[in-house]
Design a protein around this motif. Structure first.
Motif, PDB file in Angstrom:
ATOM      1  N   LEU A 215     -54.409 -73.930  10.887  1.00  0.00           N
ATOM      2  CA  LEU A 215     -54.051 -75.125  10.122  1.00  0.00           C
ATOM      3  C   LEU A 215     -53.461 -76.232  10.991  1.00  0.00           C
ATOM      4  CD1 LEU A 215     -52.479 -73.319   7.025  1.00  0.00           C
ATOM      5  CD2 LEU A 215     -54.850 -74.079   7.360  1.00  0.00           C
ATOM      6  N   GLY A 216     -53.986 -76.401  12.185  1.00  0.00           N
ATOM      7  CA  GLY A 216     -53.647 -77.543  13.025  1.00  0.00           C
ATOM      8  C   GLY A 216     -52.506 -77.342  13.995  1.00  0.00           C
ATOM      9  N   ASP A 217     -52.320 -78.365  14.836  1.00  0.00           N
ATOM     10  CA  ASP A 217     -51.361 -78.397  15.944  1.00  0.00           C
ATOM     11  C   ASP A 217     -51.596 -77.201  16.867  1.00  0.00           C
ATOM     12  OD1 ASP A 217     -50.395 -80.758  15.005  1.00  0.00           O
ATOM     13  OD2 ASP A 217     -48.428 -80.017  14.441  1.00  0.00           O
TER      14      ASP A 217
ATOM     15  N   ARG B  87     -57.481 -80.346  11.883  1.00  0.00           N
ATOM     16  CA  ARG B  87     -56.699 -81.169  12.804  1.00  0.00           C
ATOM     17  C   ARG B  87     -55.265 -81.318  12.313  1.00  0.00           C
ATOM     18  NH1 ARG B  87     -55.041 -86.487  13.147  1.00  0.00           N
ATOM     19  NH2 ARG B  87     -55.932 -86.921  11.107  1.00  0.00           N
ATOM     20  N   GLY B  88     -54.333 -81.131  13.224  1.00  0.00           N
ATOM     21  CA  GLY B  88     -52.937 -81.417  12.936  1.00  0.00           C
ATOM     22  C   GLY B  88     -52.553 -82.773  13.484  1.00  0.00           C
ATOM     23  N   ASN B  89     -51.352 -83.216  13.193  1.00  0.00           N
ATOM     24  CA  ASN B  89     -50.913 -84.529  13.666  1.00  0.00           C
ATOM     25  C   ASN B  89     -50.737 -84.575  15.186  1.00  0.00           C
ATOM     26  OD1 ASN B  89     -48.602 -82.800  12.930  1.00  0.00           O
ATOM     27  ND2 ASN B  89     -47.356 -84.517  13.642  1.00  0.00           N
ATOM     28  N   CYS B  90     -50.658 -83.421  15.850  1.00  0.00           N
ATOM     29  CA  CYS B  90     -50.545 -83.385  17.314  1.00  0.00           C
ATOM     30  C   CYS B  90     -51.884 -83.133  17.996  1.00  0.00           C
ATOM     31  CB  CYS B  90     -49.539 -82.306  17.738  1.00  0.00           C
ATOM     32  SG  CYS B  90     -47.844 -82.663  17.260  1.00  0.00           S
TER      33      CYS B  90
ATOM     34  N   ASP C 169     -59.757 -83.475   8.911  1.00  0.00           N
ATOM     35  CA  ASP C 169     -58.447 -83.528   8.249  1.00  0.00           C
ATOM     36  C   ASP C 169     -58.291 -82.410   7.227  1.00  0.00           C
ATOM     37  OD1 ASP C 169     -57.557 -85.743   9.676  1.00  0.00           O
ATOM     38  OD2 ASP C 169     -58.436 -87.140   8.236  1.00  0.00           O
ATOM     39  N   TYR C 170     -59.415 -81.849   6.806  1.00  0.00           N
ATOM     40  CA  TYR C 170     -59.370 -80.721   5.885  1.00  0.00           C
ATOM     41  C   TYR C 170     -60.678 -79.952   5.986  1.00  0.00           C
ATOM     42  CZ  TYR C 170     -62.271 -83.529   2.769  1.00  0.00           C
ATOM     43  OH  TYR C 170     -63.283 -84.281   2.236  1.00  0.00           O
ATOM     44  N   SER C 171     -60.660 -78.768   5.455  1.00  0.00           N
ATOM     45  CA  SER C 171     -61.859 -77.951   5.330  1.00  0.00           C
ATOM     46  C   SER C 171     -61.737 -77.178   4.023  1.00  0.00           C
ATOM     47  CB  SER C 171     -61.979 -76.981   6.514  1.00  0.00           C
ATOM     48  OG  SER C 171     -63.210 -76.294   6.468  1.00  0.00           O
ATOM     49  N   VAL C 172     -62.847 -76.694   3.549  1.00  0.00           N
ATOM     50  CA  VAL C 172     -62.863 -75.915   2.314  1.00  0.00           C
ATOM     51  C   VAL C 172     -63.511 -74.568   2.620  1.00  0.00           C
ATOM     52  CG1 VAL C 172     -63.795 -75.772  -0.027  1.00  0.00           C
ATOM     53  CG2 VAL C 172     -62.944 -77.956   0.852  1.00  0.00           C
TER      54      VAL C 172
ATOM     55  N   HIS D 159     -47.626 -77.718   9.197  1.00  0.00           N
ATOM     56  CA  HIS D 159     -46.936 -78.957   9.544  1.00  0.00           C
ATOM     57  C   HIS D 159     -45.413 -78.867   9.528  1.00  0.00           C
ATOM     58  CE1 HIS D 159     -46.305 -83.170  10.309  1.00  0.00           C
ATOM     59  NE2 HIS D 159     -45.826 -83.398   9.112  1.00  0.00           N
ATOM     60  N   THR D 160     -44.808 -78.330   8.486  1.00  0.00           N
ATOM     61  CA  THR D 160     -43.343 -78.324   8.387  1.00  0.00           C
ATOM     62  C   THR D 160     -42.707 -77.190   9.183  1.00  0.00           C
ATOM     63  OG1 THR D 160     -43.325 -76.923   6.414  1.00  0.00           O
ATOM     64  CG2 THR D 160     -43.432 -79.330   6.066  1.00  0.00           C
ATOM     65  N   HIS D 161     -43.496 -76.201   9.558  1.00  0.00           N
ATOM     66  CA  HIS D 161     -43.001 -75.007  10.268  1.00  0.00           C
ATOM     67  C   HIS D 161     -42.080 -74.175   9.384  1.00  0.00           C
ATOM     68  CE1 HIS D 161     -44.017 -76.593  14.502  1.00  0.00           C
ATOM     69  NE2 HIS D 161     -44.451 -77.497  13.639  1.00  0.00           N
TER      70      HIS D 161
END
Length: 181
Positions: free
Chosen positions: A34-36, A70-73, A89-92, A126-128
């Motif tokens: 889920l990114g980063d 993709r994550g914000n980093c 930005d997302y996937s299904v 994202h929030t960890h």
């Protein structure tokens, strides 16, 4: 089929190796990221054993088993090192008559919900901070961070096994679970 879900590696080769150990121990069919993935981000300190090139090498060995967003980093230069797509930005993912909406959480989250139905499940990082919530009938699940947890959370990951989503410690202890509709 079993899905293993991780988020927020941030370039830590130590925790990437642990994630692969978890994936193999859980006998995962697919690894959802889920990114980063590679970069630590300017707001974060360097994670343990920061080595983005090594992270890419490890993950590329599992490229046919990975679905990533993709994550914000994450940036285009990261995609140049990775042999699996990670810039969406997302996937299904469709799984056992359920639709999982995968995203990092910096765009879509509890405060900016995507246009999905009450039978769907949104997975984000994202929030960890791990957690399982419901909003307007939609299950919202954050598996926490595999390498850099916050708010006194343990290093964690998620597993989808049949109708149940588990959030577990790296040792495999169940922290939270939810039966999926």
């Amino acid at each position: 089929m079993r899905l293993v879900v991780i988020s927020d590696i941030h370039g830590s080769s130590k925790y990437t190796k642990k994630a692969i150990e978890v994936f193999n121990r859980e006998q995962g069919d697919y690894l959802l990221i889920l990114g980063d993935i590679l970069y630590h981000g300017p707001r974060n300190p360097l994670p343990e054993e920061y080595d983005p090139k090594e992270v890419a090498k490890i993950l590329n060995e599992y490229r046919y088993k990975i679905i990533a967003v993709r994550g914000n980093c994450d940036s285009e230069v990261d995609q140049m090192l990775l042999d699996f797509p990670c810039m969406g930005d997302y996937s299904v993912v469709l799984y056992d008559n359920k639709r999982f909406f995968l995203t990092h959480g910096h765009i879509y989250n509890e405060n900016n919900m995507p246009n999905i139905s009450t039978e769907d499940i949104m997975l984000h990082g994202h929030t960890h901070v791990l957690g399982i919530n419901k909003k307007d009938g939609i299950s919202i699940i954050n598996p926490g961070s595999i390498s850099y947890p916050k708010e006194n959370n343990p290093h964690s990951y998620g597993v989808v096994d049949g109708d149940v989503f588990y959030i577990k410690t790296l040792e495999g202890t169940i922290i939270q679970e939810i039966v999926l509709n």
